[in-house]
Scaffold this motif. Structure first.
Motif, PDB file in Angstrom:
ATOM      1  N   MET A   1       0.844  -1.187   0.000  1.00 44.68           N
ATOM      2  CA  MET A   1       0.000   0.000   0.000  1.00 44.68           C
ATOM      3  C   MET A   1       0.881   1.239   0.000  1.00 44.68           C
ATOM      4  O   MET A   1       1.871   1.301   0.708  1.00 44.68           O
ATOM      5  N   GLU A   2       0.471   2.220  -0.790  1.00 46.58           N
ATOM      6  CA  GLU A   2       1.219   3.460  -0.864  1.00 46.58           C
ATOM      7  C   GLU A   2       0.692   4.462   0.158  1.00 46.58           C
ATOM      8  O   GLU A   2      -0.520   4.663   0.284  1.00 46.58           O
ATOM      9  N   ILE A   3       1.626   5.094   0.900  1.00 45.48           N
ATOM     10  CA  ILE A   3       1.263   6.106   1.893  1.00 45.48           C
ATOM     11  C   ILE A   3       1.528   7.481   1.298  1.00 45.48           C
ATOM     12  O   ILE A   3       2.625   7.754   0.812  1.00 45.48           O
ATOM     13  N   ASN A   4       0.524   8.339   1.361  1.00 42.99           N
ATOM     14  CA  ASN A   4       0.647   9.716   0.916  1.00 42.99           C
ATOM     15  C   ASN A   4       0.191  10.614   2.062  1.00 42.99           C
ATOM     16  O   ASN A   4      -0.871  10.380   2.634  1.00 42.99           O
ATOM     17  N   VAL A   5       0.983  11.622   2.418  1.00 40.12           N
ATOM     18  CA  VAL A   5       0.599  12.576   3.453  1.00 40.12           C
ATOM     19  C   VAL A   5       0.171  13.865   2.765  1.00 40.12           C
ATOM     20  O   VAL A   5       0.894  14.405   1.934  1.00 40.12           O
ATOM     21  N   ARG A   6      -1.026  14.320   3.111  1.00 40.81           N
ATOM     22  CA  ARG A   6      -1.547  15.559   2.536  1.00 40.81           C
ATOM     23  C   ARG A   6      -1.931  16.527   3.640  1.00 40.81           C
ATOM     24  O   ARG A   6      -2.170  16.143   4.782  1.00 40.81           O
ATOM     25  N   GLU A   7      -2.003  17.809   3.268  1.00 41.59           N
ATOM     26  CA  GLU A   7      -2.503  18.810   4.206  1.00 41.59           C
ATOM     27  C   GLU A   7      -3.995  18.598   4.389  1.00 41.59           C
ATOM     28  O   GLU A   7      -4.702  18.227   3.459  1.00 41.59           O
ATOM     29  N   GLY A   8      -4.436  18.828   5.611  1.00 37.04           N
ATOM     30  CA  GLY A   8      -5.855  18.739   5.906  1.00 37.04           C
ATOM     31  C   GLY A   8      -6.437  20.119   6.111  1.00 37.04           C
ATOM     32  O   GLY A   8      -5.756  21.134   5.947  1.00 37.04           O
ATOM     33  N   GLY A   9      -7.697  20.143   6.498  1.00 35.20           N
ATOM     34  CA  GLY A   9      -8.364  21.413   6.745  1.00 35.20           C
ATOM     35  C   GLY A   9      -9.689  21.174   7.438  1.00 35.20           C
ATOM     36  O   GLY A   9     -10.024  20.037   7.802  1.00 35.20           O
ATOM     37  N   PRO A  10     -10.467  22.236   7.609  1.00 36.10           N
ATOM     38  CA  PRO A  10     -11.751  22.114   8.304  1.00 36.10           C
ATOM     39  C   PRO A  10     -12.674  21.038   7.723  1.00 36.10           C
ATOM     40  O   PRO A  10     -13.424  20.399   8.466  1.00 36.10           O
ATOM     41  N   ALA A  11     -12.617  20.800   6.423  1.00 36.36           N
ATOM     42  CA  ALA A  11     -13.471  19.775   5.813  1.00 36.36           C
ATOM     43  C   ALA A  11     -13.099  18.371   6.295  1.00 36.36           C
ATOM     44  O   ALA A  11     -13.888  17.436   6.144  1.00 36.36           O
ATOM     45  N   ASP A  12     -11.898  18.222   6.883  1.00 39.33           N
ATOM     46  CA  ASP A  12     -11.449  16.918   7.376  1.00 39.33           C
ATOM     47  C   ASP A  12     -11.855  16.642   8.818  1.00 39.33           C
ATOM     48  O   ASP A  12     -11.563  15.561   9.338  1.00 39.33           O
ATOM     49  N   VAL A  13     -12.520  17.574   9.476  1.00 39.51           N
ATOM     50  CA  VAL A  13     -12.911  17.358  10.875  1.00 39.51           C
ATOM     51  C   VAL A  13     -13.704  16.048  11.039  1.00 39.51           C
ATOM     52  O   VAL A  13     -13.398  15.262  11.940  1.00 39.51           O
ATOM     53  N   PRO A  14     -14.684  15.742  10.181  1.00 47.28           N
ATOM     54  CA  PRO A  14     -15.386  14.458  10.347  1.00 47.28           C
ATOM     55  C   PRO A  14     -14.458  13.245  10.191  1.00 47.28           C
ATOM     56  O   PRO A  14     -14.618  12.240  10.890  1.00 47.28           O
ATOM     57  N   VAL A  15     -13.494  13.329   9.298  1.00 44.59           N
ATOM     58  CA  VAL A  15     -12.525  12.242   9.100  1.00 44.59           C
ATOM     59  C   VAL A  15     -11.672  12.073  10.360  1.00 44.59           C
ATOM     60  O   VAL A  15     -11.439  10.954  10.832  1.00 44.59           O
ATOM     61  N   ILE A  16     -11.210  13.186  10.910  1.00 41.92           N
ATOM     62  CA  ILE A  16     -10.382  13.156  12.122  1.00 41.92           C
ATOM     63  C   ILE A  16     -11.184  12.590  13.286  1.00 41.92           C
ATOM     64  O   ILE A  16     -10.703  11.725  14.028  1.00 41.92           O
ATOM     65  N   LEU A  17     -12.414  13.051  13.442  1.00 40.00           N
ATOM     66  CA  LEU A  17     -13.269  12.522  14.507  1.00 40.00           C
ATOM     67  C   LEU A  17     -13.509  11.021  14.318  1.00 40.00           C
ATOM     68  O   LEU A  17     -13.522  10.259  15.289  1.00 40.00           O
ATOM     69  N   GLY A  18     -13.665  10.585  13.080  1.00 37.36           N
ATOM     70  CA  GLY A  18     -13.847   9.166  12.802  1.00 37.36           C
ATOM     71  C   GLY A  18     -12.636   8.348  13.247  1.00 37.36           C
ATOM     72  O   GLY A  18     -12.784   7.244  13.795  1.00 37.36           O
ATOM     73  N   MET A  19     -11.441   8.879  13.023  1.00 35.61           N
ATOM     74  CA  MET A  19     -10.233   8.175  13.462  1.00 35.61           C
ATOM     75  C   MET A  19     -10.152   8.129  14.985  1.00 35.61           C
ATOM     76  O   MET A  19      -9.795   7.095  15.563  1.00 35.61           O
ATOM     77  N   LEU A  20     -10.497   9.227  15.624  1.00 35.98           N
ATOM     78  CA  LEU A  20     -10.493   9.259  17.089  1.00 35.98           C
ATOM     79  C   LEU A  20     -11.536   8.287  17.641  1.00 35.98           C
ATOM     80  O   LEU A  20     -11.278   7.561  18.606  1.00 35.98           O
ATOM     81  N   ASP A  21     -12.703   8.228  17.008  1.00 36.18           N
ATOM     82  CA  ASP A  21     -13.739   7.271  17.422  1.00 36.18           C
ATOM     83  C   ASP A  21     -13.244   5.832  17.256  1.00 36.18           C
ATOM     84  O   ASP A  21     -13.498   4.969  18.103  1.00 36.18           O
ATOM     85  N   SER A  22     -12.530   5.581  16.174  1.00 36.91           N
ATOM     86  CA  SER A  22     -11.972   4.248  15.931  1.00 36.91           C
ATOM     87  C   SER A  22     -11.004   3.858  17.051  1.00 36.91           C
ATOM     88  O   SER A  22     -11.011   2.716  17.518  1.00 36.91           O
ATOM     89  N   CYS A  23     -10.201   4.814  17.486  1.00 35.36           N
ATOM     90  CA  CYS A  23      -9.252   4.552  18.582  1.00 35.36           C
ATOM     91  C   CYS A  23      -9.988   4.267  19.883  1.00 35.36           C
ATOM     92  O   CYS A  23      -9.606   3.347  20.620  1.00 35.36           O
ATOM     93  N   VAL A  24     -11.038   5.027  20.177  1.00 38.74           N
ATOM     94  CA  VAL A  24     -11.809   4.793  21.401  1.00 38.74           C
ATOM     95  C   VAL A  24     -12.394   3.386  21.380  1.00 38.74           C
ATOM     96  O   VAL A  24     -12.281   2.644  22.363  1.00 38.74           O
ATOM     97  N   ALA A  25     -13.009   2.990  20.274  1.00 40.97           N
ATOM     98  CA  ALA A  25     -13.605   1.657  20.175  1.00 40.97           C
ATOM     99  C   ALA A  25     -12.539   0.574  20.353  1.00 40.97           C
ATOM    100  O   ALA A  25     -12.769  -0.429  21.048  1.00 40.97           O
ATOM    101  N   TRP A  26     -11.377   0.774  19.766  1.00 41.76           N
ATOM    102  CA  TRP A  26     -10.269  -0.186  19.871  1.00 41.76           C
ATOM    103  C   TRP A  26      -9.788  -0.294  21.322  1.00 41.76           C
ATOM    104  O   TRP A  26      -9.581  -1.390  21.839  1.00 41.76           O
ATOM    105  N   LEU A  27      -9.633   0.855  21.972  1.00 36.37           N
ATOM    106  CA  LEU A  27      -9.191   0.864  23.369  1.00 36.37           C
ATOM    107  C   LEU A  27     -10.226   0.200  24.276  1.00 36.37           C
ATOM    108  O   LEU A  27      -9.882  -0.590  25.156  1.00 36.37           O
TER     109      LEU A  27
END
Length: 170
Positions: A1-27
């Motif tokens: 799999m190829e990893i690409n790092v991009r700049e984020g912004g306000p439109a990514d808030v739901p994506v970021i929250l989704g990742m944080l939610d994923s971590c909570v569920a995992w923990l």
């Protein structure tokens, strides 16, 4: 799999929250509820406000694996309000999280390496982060394996949440 790092912004808030939610569920599935509790970040208005604020005031980045958001962090010029800033210019990592479906694919390490480069590019020599230091200190060990050195331990809040600040010279 190829990893690409991009700049984020306000439109990514739901994506970021989704990742944080994923971590909570995992923990929670591991019985590790002291780190981030049991409530998904997206359902906690204070957490949502905090994420929106860090994203607006800082520089968010998203690591994508084959075009799918897999991990995130936000860089700012100072730590959270519960810690003292360094006595020199610094960059501080906030909201570092990954979608646990991509655990072990290197997206987190790629983001930390990107944060080092962004810090260096800004002419700043100190990159810091803080994390949960309870239980088995696995998160502290993860940062150490990515070139960070523990500096100061702290406790936060009424429940004395155990934290660790780590630093890396760039």
């Amino acid at each position: 799999m190829e990893i690409n790092v991009r700049e984020g912004g306000p439109a990514d808030v739901p994506v970021i929250l989704g990742m944080l939610d994923s971590c909570v569920a995992w923990l929670v599935a591991q019985g590790r509820t002291r780190q981030w509790g049991t409530t998904p970040w997206s359902e906690n208005p204070r957490a949502v406000d905090m994420v929106q604020r860090y994203v607006a005031e800082g520089s968010p980045f998203i690591a994508e694996l084959d075009g799918v958001p897999a991990a995130t962090l936000t860089l700012s010029k100072r730590p959270g309000p519960y810690l003292e800033p360094a006595d020199e210019p610094e960059r501080y990592i906030h909201l570092f999280a990954s979608d646990r479906r991509f655990k072990g694919h290197g997206a987190g390490a790629a983001l930390l390496a990107h944060a080092v480069e962004e810090t260096r590019r800004a002419g700043v020599r100190l990159l810091r982060v803080d994390c949960y230091a309870g239980d088995d200190r696995k998160l502290v060990a993860y940062y150490e394996s990515n070139g960070f050195t523990p500096t100061e331990a702290f406790t936060y809040g009424e429940d004395e949440w155990p934290g660790q600040v780590l630093a890396r010279r760039v």
